[in-house]
Design a protein around this motif. Structure first.
Motif, mmCIF file in Angstrom:
data_model
loop_
_atom_site.group_PDB
_atom_site.id
_atom_site.type_symbol
_atom_site.label_atom_id
_atom_site.label_comp_id
_atom_site.label_asym_id
_atom_site.label_seq_id
_atom_site.Cartn_x
_atom_site.Cartn_y
_atom_site.Cartn_z
ATOM 1 N N ASP A 18 -63.047 47.424 -28.298
ATOM 2 C CA ASP A 18 -63.065 47.830 -29.699
ATOM 3 C C ASP A 18 -61.626 48.135 -30.133
ATOM 4 O OD1 ASP A 18 -63.819 48.724 -32.192
ATOM 5 O OD2 ASP A 18 -64.376 50.736 -31.478
ATOM 6 N N PRO A 19 -61.130 47.527 -31.219
ATOM 7 C CA PRO A 19 -59.737 47.752 -31.641
ATOM 8 C C PRO A 19 -59.412 49.225 -31.902
ATOM 9 C CG PRO A 19 -60.710 45.935 -32.873
ATOM 10 C CD PRO A 19 -61.796 46.550 -32.050
ATOM 11 N N GLU A 20 -60.347 49.975 -32.493
ATOM 12 C CA GLU A 20 -60.110 51.395 -32.757
ATOM 13 C C GLU A 20 -59.993 52.169 -31.451
ATOM 14 O OE1 GLU A 20 -63.065 52.912 -35.383
ATOM 15 O OE2 GLU A 20 -62.522 51.546 -36.999
ATOM 16 N N LEU A 22 -59.142 50.904 -28.532
ATOM 17 C CA LEU A 22 -57.911 50.458 -27.887
ATOM 18 C C LEU A 22 -56.699 51.168 -28.498
ATOM 19 C CD1 LEU A 22 -56.625 48.579 -25.825
ATOM 20 C CD2 LEU A 22 -56.561 46.822 -27.578
ATOM 21 N N GLU A 23 -56.681 51.305 -29.819
ATOM 22 C CA GLU A 23 -55.575 51.994 -30.488
ATOM 23 C C GLU A 23 -55.521 53.461 -30.079
ATOM 24 O OE1 GLU A 23 -54.013 53.045 -34.981
ATOM 25 O OE2 GLU A 23 -55.583 51.547 -34.720
ATOM 26 N N ARG A 24 -56.689 54.095 -30.004
ATOM 27 C CA ARG A 24 -56.740 55.505 -29.582
ATOM 28 C C ARG A 24 -56.254 55.655 -28.143
ATOM 29 N NH1 ARG A 24 -58.207 60.500 -30.114
ATOM 30 N NH2 ARG A 24 -59.650 61.568 -28.713
ATOM 31 N N GLU A 25 -56.645 54.732 -27.287
ATOM 32 C CA GLU A 25 -56.215 54.762 -25.888
ATOM 33 C C GLU A 25 -54.692 54.625 -25.805
ATOM 34 O OE1 GLU A 25 -57.073 51.780 -22.356
ATOM 35 O OE2 GLU A 25 -58.923 52.690 -23.111
ATOM 36 N N MET A 26 -54.128 53.719 -26.601
ATOM 37 C CA MET A 26 -52.683 53.522 -26.595
ATOM 38 C C MET A 26 -51.956 54.760 -27.126
ATOM 39 S SD MET A 26 -52.541 49.494 -27.721
ATOM 40 C CE MET A 26 -50.906 49.611 -28.328
ATOM 41 N N MET A 27 -52.530 55.414 -28.149
ATOM 42 C CA MET A 27 -51.937 56.643 -28.674
ATOM 43 C C MET A 27 -51.948 57.744 -27.615
ATOM 44 S SD MET A 27 -53.331 56.659 -32.651
ATOM 45 C CE MET A 27 -53.671 58.374 -32.549
ATOM 46 N N ASP A 30 -49.285 57.037 -25.062
ATOM 47 C CA ASP A 30 -47.991 57.364 -25.643
ATOM 48 C C ASP A 30 -47.762 58.874 -25.635
ATOM 49 O OD1 ASP A 30 -45.550 56.645 -26.993
ATOM 50 O OD2 ASP A 30 -46.454 57.477 -28.814
#
Length: 88
Positions: A18-20, A22-27, A30
């Motif tokens: 899920d793109p959302e 995946l973005e949360r995981e990357m955040m 970071d």
């Protein structure tokens, strides 16, 4: 007896699709990297405030005025003289 690698593979989570998610995981990754950098920065050297520095200097001055400190300096005097006269 069970193979340890198959158990570890079963524990590993599926990669996010899920793109959302995946973005949360990357955040989060970071954020962890930033926190690790901050920890390294703080543990590299502890800095004292001016008042803490004065307090530490006062404690050292008191220690050096003590009888124990003076006796220790007197006892170690021959070793200190030898070290100066006969360096390695």
């Amino acid at each position: 007896m069970a193979d340890g690698t198959s158990e570890r593979a079963a524990e590993r989570p599926e990669p996010a699709t899920d793109p959302e998610l995946l973005e949360r995981e990357m955040m989060l990754v970071d954020q962890v990297i930033g926190l690790e950098a901050r920890i390294a920065e703080l543990s590299a050297g502890t800095r004292l405030t001016p008042s803490e520095q004065l307090g530490v200097e006062h404690q050292i001055a008191e220690m050096r005025r003590s009888v124990e400190w003076r006796a220790g300096r007197l006892i170690t005097l021959p070793a200190r003289v030898l070290r100066r006269v006969w360096p390695r």
